[in-house]
Design a protein around this motif. Structure first.
Motif, PDB file in Angstrom:
ATOM      1  N   PHE A  68       0.726  -1.281  -0.175  1.00 34.54           N
ATOM      2  CA  PHE A  68      -0.001  -0.156  -0.003  1.00 34.54           C
ATOM      3  C   PHE A  68       0.890   1.322   0.011  1.00 34.54           C
ATOM      4  O   PHE A  68       0.532   2.460   0.489  1.00 34.54           O
ATOM      5  CB  PHE A  68      -1.016   0.065   1.089  1.00 34.54           C
ATOM      6  N   LEU A  69       2.158   1.223  -0.390  1.00 35.32           N
ATOM      7  CA  LEU A  69       3.125   2.148  -0.761  1.00 35.32           C
ATOM      8  C   LEU A  69       2.668   2.773  -2.190  1.00 35.32           C
ATOM      9  O   LEU A  69       3.290   2.096  -3.149  1.00 35.32           O
ATOM     10  CB  LEU A  69       4.525   1.876  -0.337  1.00 35.32           C
ATOM     11  N   TYR A  70       2.103   3.809  -2.240  1.00 33.33           N
ATOM     12  CA  TYR A  70       1.771   4.290  -3.722  1.00 33.33           C
ATOM     13  C   TYR A  70       2.964   5.546  -3.944  1.00 33.33           C
ATOM     14  O   TYR A  70       2.962   6.362  -3.411  1.00 33.33           O
ATOM     15  CB  TYR A  70       0.441   4.631  -3.669  1.00 33.33           C
ATOM     16  N   SER A  71       2.959   5.420  -5.564  1.00 35.41           N
ATOM     17  CA  SER A  71       3.892   6.280  -5.996  1.00 35.41           C
ATOM     18  C   SER A  71       2.912   7.582  -6.605  1.00 35.41           C
ATOM     19  O   SER A  71       1.588   7.484  -6.467  1.00 35.41           O
ATOM     20  CB  SER A  71       4.356   5.845  -7.293  1.00 35.41           C
ATOM     21  N   PRO A  72       3.448   8.954  -6.648  1.00 37.25           N
ATOM     22  CA  PRO A  72       2.596  10.153  -7.029  1.00 37.25           C
ATOM     23  C   PRO A  72       1.710   9.670  -8.326  1.00 37.25           C
ATOM     24  O   PRO A  72       0.621   9.936  -8.223  1.00 37.25           O
ATOM     25  CB  PRO A  72       3.761  10.948  -7.458  1.00 37.25           C
ATOM     26  N   ILE A  73       2.300   8.916  -9.208  1.00 39.18           N
ATOM     27  CA  ILE A  73       1.240   8.446 -10.245  1.00 39.18           C
ATOM     28  C   ILE A  73       0.378   7.702  -9.947  1.00 39.18           C
ATOM     29  O   ILE A  73      -0.936   7.768 -10.665  1.00 39.18           O
ATOM     30  CB  ILE A  73       2.175   8.105 -11.486  1.00 39.18           C
ATOM     31  N   GLU A  74       0.577   6.841  -9.105  1.00 43.37           N
ATOM     32  CA  GLU A  74      -0.550   5.886  -8.482  1.00 43.37           C
ATOM     33  C   GLU A  74      -1.746   6.736  -7.887  1.00 43.37           C
ATOM     34  O   GLU A  74      -2.891   6.675  -7.874  1.00 43.37           O
ATOM     35  CB  GLU A  74       0.053   4.836  -7.767  1.00 43.37           C
ATOM     36  N   VAL A  75      -1.176   7.645  -7.090  1.00 42.02           N
ATOM     37  CA  VAL A  75      -1.959   8.369  -6.229  1.00 42.02           C
ATOM     38  C   VAL A  75      -3.038   9.078  -7.174  1.00 42.02           C
ATOM     39  O   VAL A  75      -4.242   9.521  -7.177  1.00 42.02           O
ATOM     40  CB  VAL A  75      -1.354   9.402  -5.307  1.00 42.02           C
ATOM     41  N   LYS A  76      -2.354   9.836  -8.123  1.00 41.93           N
ATOM     42  CA  LYS A  76      -3.026  10.429  -9.202  1.00 41.93           C
ATOM     43  C   LYS A  76      -4.143   9.600  -9.772  1.00 41.93           C
ATOM     44  O   LYS A  76      -5.381   9.906 -10.172  1.00 41.93           O
ATOM     45  CB  LYS A  76      -2.201  11.147 -10.574  1.00 41.93           C
ATOM     46  N   THR A  77      -3.876   8.252 -10.154  1.00 42.40           N
ATOM     47  CA  THR A  77      -4.817   7.329 -10.633  1.00 42.40           C
ATOM     48  C   THR A  77      -5.860   7.104 -10.003  1.00 42.40           C
ATOM     49  O   THR A  77      -7.112   6.815  -9.945  1.00 42.40           O
ATOM     50  CB  THR A  77      -4.047   6.090 -11.107  1.00 42.40           C
ATOM     51  N   MET A  78      -5.711   6.957  -8.343  1.00 38.80           N
ATOM     52  CA  MET A  78      -6.815   6.779  -7.578  1.00 38.80           C
ATOM     53  C   MET A  78      -7.704   8.055  -7.339  1.00 38.80           C
ATOM     54  O   MET A  78      -8.822   7.971  -7.123  1.00 38.80           O
ATOM     55  CB  MET A  78      -6.084   6.667  -6.079  1.00 38.80           C
ATOM     56  N   LEU A  79      -7.187   9.270  -7.530  1.00 38.16           N
ATOM     57  CA  LEU A  79      -7.872  10.479  -7.561  1.00 38.16           C
ATOM     58  C   LEU A  79      -8.931  10.458  -8.869  1.00 38.16           C
ATOM     59  O   LEU A  79     -10.063  10.965  -8.606  1.00 38.16           O
ATOM     60  CB  LEU A  79      -7.154  11.767  -7.711  1.00 38.16           C
ATOM     61  N   LYS A  80      -8.266   9.946 -10.033  1.00 39.70           N
ATOM     62  CA  LYS A  80      -8.981   9.843 -11.241  1.00 39.70           C
ATOM     63  C   LYS A  80     -10.353   8.988 -10.830  1.00 39.70           C
ATOM     64  O   LYS A  80     -11.482   8.921 -11.440  1.00 39.70           O
ATOM     65  CB  LYS A  80      -8.506   9.505 -12.382  1.00 39.70           C
TER      66      LYS A  80
END
Length: 249
Positions: A68-80
């Protein structure tokens, strides 16, 4: 009698419908169940929203399996994904982020919480692999999450009863604890009685044999990972009802 709430972990629209028929209060719609649940497709969410009228729809927001350690791009994906889920009319979202040291990632969580305003938020079982559950409980409360899905940091909620009881006492009504993982008609009453928890998460699935007449079982769609591709697990209304009745009688 206590007011219990029942959430079914649904792996498909078919499972969502069975959960509703069986009397579940809400579903958590997930894809990728063997990986612990990943974000379902636009079509799955949309169809689930169409068929659910008496049962609330929550959707997991998890871009991949693993940690559950997410990269900045993964966090952006989650926001989308949260944006899409909101547009499709879901009632809640389910997510959780940790740091490399196993603590709550407050920075990522604050971003996701801001995007989730107006939706019910469950911090999922990332909680069960955090390094300090009692400290994490306070951080999650401060973030404004509505509930925590947890097995008490054990393989099943039944095994996690001691910690679940401690966490329920510590929460003191400030956040909902949702006991999940291995909850079924045979142990739900014990978990409720020994922990004081009033919300439960379970799958109530049964194996369904494929109707395919022609089968080529020498080929696996997962490459080196071999599973029975001519059998699938689906929530059944009967098991949902049995589980609810086991604690409601």
């Amino acid at each position: 009698m206590k007011k219990y709430q029942f959430e079914v972990c649904a792996n498909s629209v078919e499972s969502c419908l069975a959960a509703q028929t069986g009397g579940a209060n809400r579903v958590e719609l997930c894809a990728g169940i063997p990986e612990g649940g990943t974000t379902p497709s636009y079509g799955e969410i949309s169809m689930a929203r169409e068929i659910l009228d008496t049962t609330r729809l929550h959707v997991i927001i998890r871009p991949r399996g693993g940690d559950f350690l997410y990269s900045p791009i993964e966090v952006k994906t989650m926001l989308k994904d949260i944006e899409i889920a909101r547009k499709l009319g879901v009632d809640g979202v389910v997510f959780g982020c940790l740091t490399a040291n196993g603590e709550i990632d407050s920075t990522a969580m604050q971003e996701l919480m801001l995007a989730s305003q107006g939706l019910s938020v469950t911090f999922h079982r990332a909680f069960d692999v955090c390094c300090n559950p009692k400290e994490a409980l306070e951080q999650i409360i401060e973030l404004g999450c509505n509930r925590i899905l947890t097995s008490g940091q054990q393989a099943t909620a039944e095994q996690g009863i001691p910690l679940l009881k401690e966490l329920q006492e510590q929460a003191a009504g400030r956040i909902i604890l949702l006991a999940g993982c291995g909850v079924n008609e045979n142990n739900i009453a014990r978990i409720a009685q020994e922990t004081g928890i009033q919300e439960f998460h379970f799958s109530a699935r049964e194996s369904i044999i494929s109707e395919m007449k022609y089968k080529n079982e020498s080929v696996s769609m997962g490459g080196t990972v071999h599973i029975n591709e001519y059998e699938r697990n689906v929530t059944t209304a009967r098991r949902v009802m049995d589980t609810i009745q086991a604690i409601s009688l």
